[in-house]
Design an enzyme around this catalytic site. Structure first.
Site, short mmCIF file in Angstrom:
data_model
loop_
_atom_site.label_atom_id
_atom_site.label_comp_id
_atom_site.label_asym_id
_atom_site.label_seq_id
_atom_site.Cartn_x
_atom_site.Cartn_y
_atom_site.Cartn_z
N GLU A 232 91.32 57.70 109.04
CA GLU A 232 91.39 56.27 109.37
C GLU A 232 92.00 56.05 110.76
O GLU A 232 93.05 56.61 111.08
CB GLU A 232 92.25 55.56 108.32
CG GLU A 232 92.39 54.06 108.53
CD GLU A 232 93.21 53.40 107.42
OE1 GLU A 232 93.78 54.12 106.58
OE2 GLU A 232 93.29 52.16 107.41
N LYS A 234 93.52 53.49 113.88
CA LYS A 234 94.36 52.29 113.94
C LYS A 234 94.61 51.89 115.38
O LYS A 234 94.70 52.73 116.27
CB LYS A 234 95.68 52.56 113.22
CG LYS A 234 96.57 51.34 113.16
CD LYS A 234 97.46 51.33 111.95
CE LYS A 234 98.33 50.09 111.99
NZ LYS A 234 98.97 49.80 110.74
N ASP A 265 89.29 50.21 108.82
CA ASP A 265 90.12 49.21 108.14
C ASP A 265 89.91 47.88 108.88
O ASP A 265 89.99 47.83 110.12
CB ASP A 265 91.59 49.65 108.20
CG ASP A 265 92.52 48.71 107.45
OD1 ASP A 265 92.48 47.49 107.70
OD2 ASP A 265 93.33 49.20 106.63
N HIS A 268 92.27 46.89 111.66
CA HIS A 268 92.64 47.86 112.69
C HIS A 268 91.84 47.75 113.98
O HIS A 268 91.63 48.73 114.68
CB HIS A 268 92.52 49.28 112.11
CG HIS A 268 93.56 49.56 111.07
ND1 HIS A 268 93.85 50.81 110.62
CD2 HIS A 268 94.40 48.71 110.41
CE1 HIS A 268 94.81 50.74 109.71
NE2 HIS A 268 95.15 49.48 109.56
N HIS A 292 88.22 50.17 104.53
CA HIS A 292 89.46 49.62 103.98
C HIS A 292 89.33 48.11 104.11
O HIS A 292 89.43 47.56 105.20
CB HIS A 292 90.69 50.14 104.74
CG HIS A 292 91.29 51.33 104.10
ND1 HIS A 292 92.52 51.83 104.42
CD2 HIS A 292 90.82 52.12 103.09
CE1 HIS A 292 92.78 52.88 103.65
NE2 HIS A 292 91.77 53.09 102.86
N ASP A 300 97.46 42.83 112.06
CA ASP A 300 97.12 43.67 110.91
C ASP A 300 98.06 43.38 109.75
O ASP A 300 98.86 44.21 109.36
CB ASP A 300 97.23 45.14 111.37
CG ASP A 300 96.89 46.12 110.25
OD1 ASP A 300 96.11 45.75 109.37
OD2 ASP A 300 97.42 47.24 110.27
C1 RNT Z 1 97.90 51.54 107.55
C2 RNT Z 1 96.61 51.92 106.95
C3 RNT Z 1 96.70 52.65 105.64
C4 RNT Z 1 97.74 52.10 104.71
C5 RNT Z 1 97.74 52.70 103.33
C6 RNT Z 1 98.97 52.39 102.57
O1 RNT Z 1 97.76 50.74 108.64
O2 RNT Z 1 95.81 50.79 106.80
O3 RNT Z 1 95.45 52.70 105.05
O4 RNT Z 1 97.66 50.72 104.59
O5 RNT Z 1 97.50 54.04 103.40
ZN ZN Z 2 93.96 51.05 105.77
#
Ligand code: RNT
Ligand code: ZN
Length: 424
Positions: A232, A234, A265, A268, A292, A300
């Site tokens: 993931e 960010k 996400d 993000h 996500h 965020d």
């Molecule tokens: C954090 C990410 C991640 C978390 C979780 C708890 O910015 O979004 O996915 O929210 O792993």
């Molecule tokens: Zn996330």
């Protein structure tokens, strides 16, 4: 059931809606069958504000934060599973759960994160088996003294970096074993908080470290039938405003090159970025994607997901790419200021509604107008489709899936709050 939501009225409304959609060539019965196949991964951390059950560490950090102090937070596996049961009973269809490593149950014993084993998740596994739900998993690279520097897999401190490499390695082993035992691949998402508050002098250095760590972690190969590795990206976090090691480009590059599933996400990216637009571009090069599903408010903030334009656009894009079998839907929000079961149910039902709206879309008609150059008609049809009676189809789905229709589920949550949550 309220007087407007009797079986008779729901079926009557559905019958009418069915005709309306049929006029656009959409078979609502077939859509409802398809909707049953859509699984959402419900994140356990909404149930306890990202605290986890560790004896000595745990809690959110690394730029993420749950705010609010609503009573009833789950404090143990038993409580969290009971809350899950309640939430799942109010959501139509069959879904998955998503655990973080800090939700291990060790009977009060201190087990370091690099020493975790499958047996520490035995209760979750047995429960999931009994309920027929799949489990997804996440290493927890935050809320720990070894993460205090703000760096984990991207650290230049070898002891720190090696600790987190070991942690993520054991997590992959656990995740693969879970996938094998449950007979459904476990999607394991790696997210690290690594980054800096202010302008770094050596952006490249930390990214090299993160790359090296991931290479080491992924050396062990697992069957994709059991484990799907995801990563993931960010943009920023609280105290991590200027630089994240695992930025979007880092993750996209690493994922595509190493056949690791990219996780987008919704919180993000820059707030004006359209996440839906990223799907087709990514899916041309990648066989799958993890979403996500979250709701950023100004930043965020991880608010509970609602049926807003972003959510609908995302589902429509999945539909238009014919990619529902390639895109994993996982929720990621944490609001401690409201009843946590209400949060779960609201968010999951909203995600399902967005998918239903997308499945009901007469996409072929839109594409035909576009291909004929009739952009005015395309726009007009998109607007008309917005007011088609999808709510009647949704209600029918809830009825068929034997969950409360409309807002009736709030009565259940209230009763559970009185009986269970208030006594915690
Ligand atoms: C954090 C990410 C991640 C978390 C979780 C708890 O910015 O979004 O996915 O929210 O792993
Ligand atoms: Zn996330």
């Amino acid at each position: 059931m309220s007087q407007f939501n009797t079986e008779k009225t729901i079926n009557e409304r559905y019958f009418y809606a069915k005709e309306v959609y049929a006029a656009f060539g959409v078979n609502t019965d077939a859509v409802l069958e398809k909707l049953q196949e859509r699984q959402i991964s419900l994140h356990c951390w909404q149930g306890d504000d990202v605290n986890g059950f560790e004896v000595t560490a745990g809690g959110a950090s690394g730029g993420i934060l749950s705010t609010g102090n609503y009573p009833g937070r789950a404090r143990s596996g038993e409580e969290l599973r009971a809350d899950y049961e309640k939430a799942l009973s109010l959501i139509p269809g069959k879904h998955r759960i998503n655990l973080h490593a800090i939700y291990a149950e060790t009977d009060g014993e201190i087990i370091e994160r690099d020493q975790l084993e499958l047996k520490h998740f035995r209760k979750w596994l047995d429960w999931a088996k009994k309920r027929g739900v799949g489990i997804d998993f996440n290493p927890t690279c935050f809320g720990h003294p070894m993460a205090a520097s703000g760096f984990t897999l991207g650290s230049k401190d070898e002891a720190v970096r090696a600790f987190w490499v070991r942690h993520v390695k054991v997590c992959r082993e656990i995740a693969a074993a879970m996938g094998k035992e449950l007979g459904t691949p476990c999607v394991m998402n790696i997210w690290v908080p690594d980054g800096m508050k202010d302008i770094p002098a050596d952006r490249l250095g930390y990214r090299r470290q993160l790359k090296k760590s991931l290479d080491e972690i992924l050396e062990v190969k697992y069957d994709r039938q059991y484990l799907i590795d995801a990563l993931e990206s960010k943009l920023f976090g609280i105290g991590v405003e200027s630089y994240t090691v695992g930025s979007h480009e880092f993750v996209m590059g690493y994922g595509l090159k190493n056949n690791v599933t990219i996780c987008y996400d919704m919180g993000h990216f820059h707030l004006t970025e359209n996440m839906a637009d990223k799907l087709s571009a990514t899916l041309l090069y990648s066989e799958n994607l993890l979403l996500h599903v979250s709701r950023p408010v100004r930043w965020d903030s991880d608010h509970v997901v609602i049926l807003n334009d972003e959510l609908i656009a995302l589902a429509q894009e999945v539909k238009r790419c014919d990619a529902f079998d390639k895109v994993y839907y996982a929720l990621d929000f944490f609001d401690g200021s409201i009843n946590r079961i209400t949060a779960w149910v609201t968010g999951t039902r909203a995600a399902l509604k967005s998918i239903l709206i997308a499945l009901l879309e007469p996409t072929d008609l839109l594409a035909a107008e576009e291909n004929a150059g009739n952009y005015g008609n395309r726009l007009a049809l998109m607007e008309e489709f917005k007011s088609l009676p999808f709510g009647a189809v949704w209600d029918k789905y809830c009825l068929d899936m034997k969950v409360p229709v409309g807002a009736d589920w709030l009565v259940d949550v209230k009763a559970y709050e009185e009986k269970v949550l208030k006594n915690r």
